[in-house]
Scaffold this motif. Sequence first.
Motif, PDB file in Angstrom:
ATOM      1  N   VAL A   1      -3.503 -16.305  -7.678  1.00 47.98           N
ATOM      2  CA  VAL A   1      -4.701 -16.448  -6.860  1.00 47.98           C
ATOM      3  C   VAL A   1      -4.392 -17.336  -5.652  1.00 47.98           C
ATOM      4  O   VAL A   1      -4.744 -17.014  -4.510  1.00 47.98           O
ATOM      5  N   ARG A   2      -3.712 -18.450  -5.903  1.00 47.16           N
ATOM      6  CA  ARG A   2      -3.341 -19.360  -4.813  1.00 47.16           C
ATOM      7  C   ARG A   2      -2.380 -18.666  -3.835  1.00 47.16           C
ATOM      8  O   ARG A   2      -2.467 -18.872  -2.616  1.00 47.16           O
ATOM      9  N   LEU A   3      -1.465 -17.881  -4.388  1.00 45.56           N
ATOM     10  CA  LEU A   3      -0.532 -17.144  -3.528  1.00 45.56           C
ATOM     11  C   LEU A   3      -1.287 -16.196  -2.609  1.00 45.56           C
ATOM     12  O   LEU A   3      -1.009 -16.116  -1.400  1.00 45.56           O
ATOM     13  N   TYR A   4      -2.253 -15.491  -3.158  1.00 48.11           N
ATOM     14  CA  TYR A   4      -3.033 -14.554  -2.355  1.00 48.11           C
ATOM     15  C   TYR A   4      -3.819 -15.290  -1.262  1.00 48.11           C
ATOM     16  O   TYR A   4      -3.867 -14.844  -0.110  1.00 48.11           O
ATOM     17  N   ARG A   5      -4.390 -16.424  -1.624  1.00 48.92           N
ATOM     18  CA  ARG A   5      -5.179 -17.180  -0.655  1.00 48.92           C
ATOM     19  C   ARG A   5      -4.308 -17.752   0.473  1.00 48.92           C
ATOM     20  O   ARG A   5      -4.809 -18.035   1.566  1.00 48.92           O
ATOM     21  N   ALA A   6      -3.008 -17.914   0.194  1.00 47.33           N
ATOM     22  CA  ALA A   6      -2.099 -18.458   1.204  1.00 47.33           C
ATOM     23  C   ALA A   6      -1.410 -17.371   2.020  1.00 47.33           C
ATOM     24  O   ALA A   6      -0.486 -17.665   2.787  1.00 47.33           O
ATOM     25  N   ARG A   7      -1.870 -16.118   1.896  1.00 48.80           N
ATOM     26  CA  ARG A   7      -1.178 -14.991   2.535  1.00 48.80           C
ATOM     27  C   ARG A   7      -1.127 -15.126   4.051  1.00 48.80           C
ATOM     28  O   ARG A   7      -0.194 -14.633   4.691  1.00 48.80           O
ATOM     29  N   GLN A   8      -2.112 -15.791   4.656  1.00 48.59           N
ATOM     30  CA  GLN A   8      -2.142 -15.924   6.118  1.00 48.59           C
ATOM     31  C   GLN A   8      -1.259 -17.055   6.623  1.00 48.59           C
ATOM     32  O   GLN A   8      -0.787 -17.014   7.759  1.00 48.59           O
ATOM     33  N   THR A   9      -1.054 -18.065   5.785  1.00 47.00           N
ATOM     34  CA  THR A   9      -0.318 -19.256   6.234  1.00 47.00           C
ATOM     35  C   THR A   9       1.127 -19.274   5.755  1.00 47.00           C
ATOM     36  O   THR A   9       1.909 -20.116   6.210  1.00 47.00           O
ATOM     37  N   TYR A  10       1.498 -18.367   4.866  1.00 48.86           N
ATOM     38  CA  TYR A  10       2.861 -18.361   4.333  1.00 48.86           C
ATOM     39  C   TYR A  10       3.869 -18.046   5.425  1.00 48.86           C
ATOM     40  O   TYR A  10       3.694 -17.119   6.205  1.00 48.86           O
ATOM     41  N   ARG A  11       4.945 -18.837   5.477  1.00 49.50           N
ATOM     42  CA  ARG A  11       6.044 -18.587   6.396  1.00 49.50           C
ATOM     43  C   ARG A  11       7.346 -18.662   5.590  1.00 49.50           C
ATOM     44  O   ARG A  11       7.547 -19.607   4.827  1.00 49.50           O
ATOM     45  N   PRO A  12       8.237 -17.689   5.747  1.00 51.72           N
ATOM     46  CA  PRO A  12       9.463 -17.641   4.942  1.00 51.72           C
ATOM     47  C   PRO A  12      10.520 -18.637   5.387  1.00 51.72           C
ATOM     48  O   PRO A  12      11.630 -18.286   5.768  1.00 51.72           O
ATOM     49  N   SER A  13      10.186 -19.931   5.347  1.00 51.62           N
ATOM     50  CA  SER A  13      11.145 -20.969   5.732  1.00 51.62           C
ATOM     51  C   SER A  13      12.016 -21.390   4.559  1.00 51.62           C
ATOM     52  O   SER A  13      12.998 -22.111   4.738  1.00 51.62           O
ATOM     53  N   ALA A  14      11.639 -20.969   3.349  1.00 50.29           N
ATOM     54  CA  ALA A  14      12.404 -21.277   2.139  1.00 50.29           C
ATOM     55  C   ALA A  14      12.369 -20.041   1.254  1.00 50.29           C
ATOM     56  O   ALA A  14      11.549 -19.138   1.459  1.00 50.29           O
ATOM     57  N   PRO A  15      13.249 -19.962   0.257  1.00 49.07           N
ATOM     58  CA  PRO A  15      13.200 -18.810  -0.654  1.00 49.07           C
ATOM     59  C   PRO A  15      11.812 -18.643  -1.258  1.00 49.07           C
ATOM     60  O   PRO A  15      11.131 -19.626  -1.566  1.00 49.07           O
ATOM     61  N   PHE A  16      11.407 -17.407  -1.423  1.00 48.11           N
ATOM     62  CA  PHE A  16      10.080 -17.144  -1.965  1.00 48.11           C
ATOM     63  C   PHE A  16       9.910 -17.775  -3.341  1.00 48.11           C
ATOM     64  O   PHE A  16       8.837 -18.281  -3.673  1.00 48.11           O
TER      65      PHE A  16
END
Length: 223
Positions: A82-97
């Motif tokens: 749920v938290r992952l989904y809510r962060a979908r707009q702010t996620y940036r691939p600066s580290a391994p998923f």
Amino acid sequence: MNLSERALARPHDPLVSLHFVPSKQALGKTDLDWACMARLAQGDKRALDELMSRWQRPVFGFLLRLVGNQEDALDLAQETFVRLYRARQTYRPSAPFSTYLFSIAANLARNFLRWKRRHKSYVCPGKEPNMGSSSVEEIIDETPSPREQLHHNEREKAIRDAVLALPPAMRVVLVLFEYEDLSYQQIAQILGMSTKGVECRLYRARHILKRKLRTFLEEKEGS
């Protein structure tokens, strides 16, 4: 409501930025996770299902070893996605998923364990976790005797109980290193601490386990 439905039931952001998403054929496994997050930000709900198909079992197993029963681990795994989904707009691939995802799960577990300590009457009817095999068992004895083999189940329980009795800060480091096979650097990124701090916590955790499990073996030998 299943896990993906629960996540997608959260309010959508009004604006969705567009990102180029390469084809699966052009991506490696790690890049696929990043691409799924980009697709999720565009509104592709199938991307969450793909992420869950790859990560639901590892996240659940990680949480199970931290909190000690299936019901709590399942709830925390659900909340992780749920938290992952809510962060979908702010996620940036600066580290391994995986680092990003396990950071969410680890924070949720630590908050839950702190809450549980304040509510000691809390009891969950979930089953005992199967900690699985790892080099933790090697702390006891690299060459177990036939008698120790006969008490394999008791030894597994002793290992499980000893891990769950560790302070949460040590427990999460031990689980990430021994069971999730992550490096000091990866664990440091997940927990937001130095690699030296990870090394110290791991050393202390293994020292405590060694003492407790040696005591267990001595008691078995004397019985």
